[in-house]
Write a protein that holds these residues in place. Structure first.
Motif, PDB file in Angstrom:
ATOM      1  N   PRO A 111       0.825  -1.218   0.000  1.00 20.71           N
ATOM      2  CA  PRO A 111       0.000   0.000   0.000  1.00 20.71           C
ATOM      3  C   PRO A 111       0.854   1.261   0.000  1.00 20.71           C
ATOM      4  CG  PRO A 111      -0.790  -1.582   1.620  1.00 20.71           C
ATOM      5  CD  PRO A 111       0.514  -2.115   1.122  1.00 20.71           C
ATOM      6  N   SER A 112       0.389   2.254  -0.697  1.00 21.92           N
ATOM      7  CA  SER A 112       1.100   3.523  -0.724  1.00 21.92           C
ATOM      8  C   SER A 112       1.049   4.178   0.652  1.00 21.92           C
ATOM      9  CB  SER A 112       0.481   4.454  -1.764  1.00 21.92           C
ATOM     10  OG  SER A 112       1.017   5.758  -1.647  1.00 21.92           O
ATOM     11  N   PRO A 113       2.186   4.582   1.203  1.00 24.29           N
ATOM     12  CA  PRO A 113       2.147   5.283   2.492  1.00 24.29           C
ATOM     13  C   PRO A 113       1.303   6.542   2.461  1.00 24.29           C
ATOM     14  CG  PRO A 113       4.376   4.546   2.009  1.00 24.29           C
ATOM     15  CD  PRO A 113       3.570   4.318   0.771  1.00 24.29           C
ATOM     16  N   ALA A 114       1.171   7.167   1.284  1.00 26.72           N
ATOM     17  CA  ALA A 114       0.364   8.386   1.199  1.00 26.72           C
ATOM     18  C   ALA A 114      -1.092   8.123   1.560  1.00 26.72           C
ATOM     19  CB  ALA A 114       0.469   8.978  -0.203  1.00 26.72           C
ATOM     20  N   THR A 115      -1.608   6.965   1.190  1.00 23.73           N
ATOM     21  CA  THR A 115      -3.016   6.662   1.457  1.00 23.73           C
ATOM     22  C   THR A 115      -3.256   6.215   2.893  1.00 23.73           C
ATOM     23  OG1 THR A 115      -2.715   4.382   0.684  1.00 23.73           O
ATOM     24  CG2 THR A 115      -3.393   6.028  -0.928  1.00 23.73           C
ATOM     25  N   LEU A 116      -2.186   6.038   3.696  1.00 19.31           N
ATOM     26  CA  LEU A 116      -2.339   5.733   5.106  1.00 19.31           C
ATOM     27  C   LEU A 116      -2.322   6.987   5.966  1.00 19.31           C
ATOM     28  CD1 LEU A 116      -0.124   2.525   5.337  1.00 19.31           C
ATOM     29  CD2 LEU A 116      -2.610   2.681   5.138  1.00 19.31           C
ATOM     30  N   LEU A 183      -8.576   9.622 -18.889  1.00 17.83           N
ATOM     31  CA  LEU A 183      -8.327   9.297 -17.486  1.00 17.83           C
ATOM     32  C   LEU A 183      -6.820   9.241 -17.222  1.00 17.83           C
ATOM     33  CD1 LEU A 183     -10.974   6.469 -16.906  1.00 17.83           C
ATOM     34  CD2 LEU A 183     -11.121   8.882 -16.239  1.00 17.83           C
ATOM     35  N   PRO A 184      -6.401   9.552 -16.019  1.00 22.45           N
ATOM     36  CA  PRO A 184      -4.960   9.550 -15.720  1.00 22.45           C
ATOM     37  C   PRO A 184      -4.378   8.145 -15.753  1.00 22.45           C
ATOM     38  CG  PRO A 184      -6.224   9.925 -13.722  1.00 22.45           C
ATOM     39  CD  PRO A 184      -7.203   9.993 -14.852  1.00 22.45           C
ATOM     40  N   LEU A 185      -3.140   8.057 -16.205  1.00 24.47           N
ATOM     41  CA  LEU A 185      -2.448   6.774 -16.213  1.00 24.47           C
ATOM     42  C   LEU A 185      -2.060   6.332 -14.803  1.00 24.47           C
ATOM     43  CD1 LEU A 185      -0.116   7.284 -19.303  1.00 24.47           C
ATOM     44  CD2 LEU A 185      -2.140   5.826 -19.163  1.00 24.47           C
ATOM     45  N   ALA A 186      -2.083   7.278 -13.847  1.00 23.41           N
ATOM     46  CA  ALA A 186      -1.676   6.935 -12.482  1.00 23.41           C
ATOM     47  C   ALA A 186      -2.557   5.839 -11.892  1.00 23.41           C
ATOM     48  CB  ALA A 186      -1.728   8.178 -11.600  1.00 23.41           C
ATOM     49  N   ARG A 187      -3.816   5.773 -12.297  1.00 26.63           N
ATOM     50  CA  ARG A 187      -4.715   4.767 -11.729  1.00 26.63           C
ATOM     51  C   ARG A 187      -4.298   3.371 -12.142  1.00 26.63           C
ATOM     52  NH1 ARG A 187      -6.834   5.704 -16.669  1.00 26.63           N
ATOM     53  NH2 ARG A 187      -8.197   4.084 -17.569  1.00 26.63           N
ATOM     54  N   LEU A 188      -3.507   3.242 -13.214  1.00 23.10           N
ATOM     55  CA  LEU A 188      -3.058   1.941 -13.708  1.00 23.10           C
ATOM     56  C   LEU A 188      -1.693   1.547 -13.156  1.00 23.10           C
ATOM     57  CD1 LEU A 188      -4.041   2.434 -17.469  1.00 23.10           C
ATOM     58  CD2 LEU A 188      -5.395   1.357 -15.660  1.00 23.10           C
ATOM     59  N   LEU A 189      -1.094   2.417 -12.366  1.00 28.21           N
ATOM     60  CA  LEU A 189       0.230   2.134 -11.831  1.00 28.21           C
ATOM     61  C   LEU A 189       0.121   1.375 -10.517  1.00 28.21           C
ATOM     62  CD1 LEU A 189       1.970   5.592 -12.428  1.00 28.21           C
ATOM     63  CD2 LEU A 189       1.968   3.576 -13.913  1.00 28.21           C
ATOM     64  N   PRO A 190       1.168   0.626 -10.147  1.00 28.95           N
ATOM     65  CA  PRO A 190       1.169  -0.059  -8.840  1.00 28.95           C
ATOM     66  C   PRO A 190       1.100   0.963  -7.700  1.00 28.95           C
ATOM     67  CG  PRO A 190       2.905  -0.909 -10.271  1.00 28.95           C
ATOM     68  CD  PRO A 190       2.366   0.315 -10.942  1.00 28.95           C
ATOM     69  N   PRO A 191       0.630   0.560  -6.516  1.00 28.87           N
ATOM     70  CA  PRO A 191       0.503   1.513  -5.409  1.00 28.87           C
ATOM     71  C   PRO A 191       1.812   2.191  -5.026  1.00 28.87           C
ATOM     72  CG  PRO A 191      -0.699  -0.511  -4.931  1.00 28.87           C
ATOM     73  CD  PRO A 191       0.068  -0.757  -6.177  1.00 28.87           C
ATOM     74  N   GLY A 192       2.916   1.480  -5.194  1.00 32.34           N
ATOM     75  CA  GLY A 192       4.196   2.064  -4.829  1.00 32.34           C
ATOM     76  C   GLY A 192       4.646   3.187  -5.744  1.00 32.34           C
ATOM     77  N   LEU A 193       4.032   3.325  -6.912  1.00 34.51           N
ATOM     78  CA  LEU A 193       4.400   4.379  -7.866  1.00 34.51           C
ATOM     79  C   LEU A 193       3.307   5.427  -8.023  1.00 34.51           C
ATOM     80  CD1 LEU A 193       5.927   2.157 -10.714  1.00 34.51           C
ATOM     81  CD2 LEU A 193       7.174   3.469  -8.989  1.00 34.51           C
ATOM     82  N   ARG A 194       2.117   5.112  -7.571  1.00 34.91           N
ATOM     83  CA  ARG A 194       0.942   5.901  -7.949  1.00 34.91           C
ATOM     84  C   ARG A 194       1.021   7.344  -7.465  1.00 34.91           C
ATOM     85  NH1 ARG A 194      -3.876   2.479  -6.404  1.00 34.91           N
ATOM     86  NH2 ARG A 194      -2.870   1.196  -8.000  1.00 34.91           N
ATOM     87  N   HIS A 195       1.521   7.577  -6.283  1.00 36.74           N
ATOM     88  CA  HIS A 195       1.493   8.923  -5.712  1.00 36.74           C
ATOM     89  C   HIS A 195       2.861   9.595  -5.752  1.00 36.74           C
ATOM     90  CE1 HIS A 195      -1.896   6.716  -3.703  1.00 36.74           C
ATOM     91  NE2 HIS A 195      -2.520   7.743  -4.259  1.00 36.74           N
ATOM     92  N   ARG A 196       3.690   9.127  -6.663  1.00 41.33           N
ATOM     93  CA  ARG A 196       4.983   9.768  -6.864  1.00 41.33           C
ATOM     94  C   ARG A 196       5.137  10.295  -8.282  1.00 41.33           C
ATOM     95  NH1 ARG A 196       9.242   5.320  -5.013  1.00 41.33           N
ATOM     96  NH2 ARG A 196      10.668   7.030  -5.465  1.00 41.33           N
TER      97      ARG A 196
END
Length: 389
Positions: A111-116, A183-196
């Motif tokens: 899980p992305s730390p940002a979403t925690l 739609l943004p490509l970020a939604r298709l990225l793994p959680p570890g890359l999504r918010h970077r």
């Protein structure tokens, strides 16, 4: 771009780091509610809000610090630290920086730390936390259309590339996409890359303009493809070829080639910016959310460190004492030895000067008729009579 990369160390692969800007009111309350919800749901083990270094009641808008720990994959302990700093000037808001460190290399599926720390979807997510930290108008979870003006486009890409915490992706649309393609490509990225990742999108007619804007950065986007902006500072042997994607299909399918380029990019041992290194050091040195075993281990390390310091001081004291005793012995021995006898000096024989001897010789002579000279006393002859003068 900065070229001061030689003295900066690379972050370990066990570290996840990101930075953004919250534009709404009371971001600390948002973080508290999010952490509390995740603790109640079992997503994190615990969280805390330690005081910031130098935080006194009279400070103006001191930073806020939040800590959280959880077990990624159920077994790997992760420690994370989020710092909120009020931003002075424009763009306004609170800049947040988040650093998480795991016990082993980071898995992009965790899980992305940002979403925690921040809400992800739902009623609590008002989209206030995913703004670019320094460039107004840029978002992490949205498509960021490039400006129509070429000079403004170049300025935006240049300013975005300076933010070394982010990964900047420039995508060119080969043709006007449909609703799915917008739609943004970020939604298709793994959680570890999504918010970077910050996704910059160029319209079909902007190919020439975007490549002109990217010329200063030394990269070029293919028609209908994508390119990752070089890191700042970039390593000396940086090669941009693996980070250029020839074709990106904006049809909702997984961008396999783009994912390969992103994974290669984030795995580069590139020098980290100074503030990112400082944030990691702050996480390690000032961590407060410990278990009982961790506190016991820390106390044991402190005892061992103090014991080593005491042993070093004791050795230094003994050496100093030994040196002082040797110096005193040498001084005492020096005082007991009588001074050496000096050679006797004979009185110097005074030799009359040659001029003085000559003067005395002339004084013995008698020259009759010389004025101013006293007559010598008469000398007795051998028979007792005076010599005629």
């Amino acid at each position: 771009m900065s070229n001061s990369a030689t003295d900066r160390a690379a972050l370990p692969q066990s570290v996840w780091a990101a930075r953004g800007r919250h534009t709404g009111p009371d971001p600390e309350d948002v973080v508290r509610r999010t952490l509390r919800r995740h603790k109640e749901g079992g997503d994190i083990d615990d969280f805390a809000e330690p005081p910031a270094p130098g935080d006194t009641p009279g400070d103006d808008a001191p930073p806020k610090i939040f800590e959280a720990r959880w077990r990624a994959g159920g077994t790997v302990t992760v420690r994370a630290r989020l710092t909120l700093v009020p931003r002075q000037g424009k763009p306004q808001g609170h800049v947040w920086q988040l650093v998480a460190e795991a016990e082993r290399p980071w898995d992009e599926g965790w899980p992305s730390p940002a979403t925690l720390f921040w809400p992800e979807g739902g009623s609590g997510d008002d989209g206030s936390w995913d703004h670019h930290p320094t460039v107004a108008g840029l978002r992490f979870r949205q498509v960021n259309a490039l400006p129509a003006d070429d000079k403004e486009m170049r300025r935006r890409l240049r300013d975005a590339a300076r933010e070394a915490w982010c990964v900047n992706l420039v995508v060119h649309e080969a043709m006007t996409p449909d609703e799915q393609g917008r739609l943004p490509l970020a939604r298709l990225l793994p959680p570890g890359l999504r918010h970077r990742v910050v996704e910059h999108r160029a319209a079909p007619h902007q190919l020439r303009g975007v490549n002109w804007a990217l010329k200063d950065l030394g990269v070029e986007v293919p028609r209908g493809g994508a390119v990752l902006l070089p890191p700042d500072p970039a390593p000396e042997d940086y090669d941009g070829a693996p980070h250029r994607v020839r074709s990106v299909f904006l049809d909702g399918s997984e961008p396999a080639e783009l994912l390969t380029a992103l994974r290669h990019f984030v795995a580069l041992p590139r020098p980290a910016p100074q503030d990112e290194v400082a944030a990691l050091a702050d996480l390690r040195d000032n961590w407060t959310l410990m278990t009982h075993q961790e506190e016991l281990d820390r106390e044991r390390r402190l005892v061992a460190m103090y014991a080593e310091a005491l042993e070093a001081m004791t050795k230094s004291r003994d050496l100093y004492k030994q040196a002082a005793e040797q110096a005193l012995e040498a001084l005492a021995a020096y005082r007991d030895v009588p001074p050496p006898a000096l050679p006797q000096q004979r009185p110097a024989v005074r030799t009359p000067a040659p001029l003085h001897q000559l003067t005395r010789t002339f004084e013995r002579l008698r020259f009759p008729g010389l004025p101013g000279r006293a007559k010598a006393a008469p000398e007795d002859t051998a028979d007792g009579t005076d010599r005629p003068s």
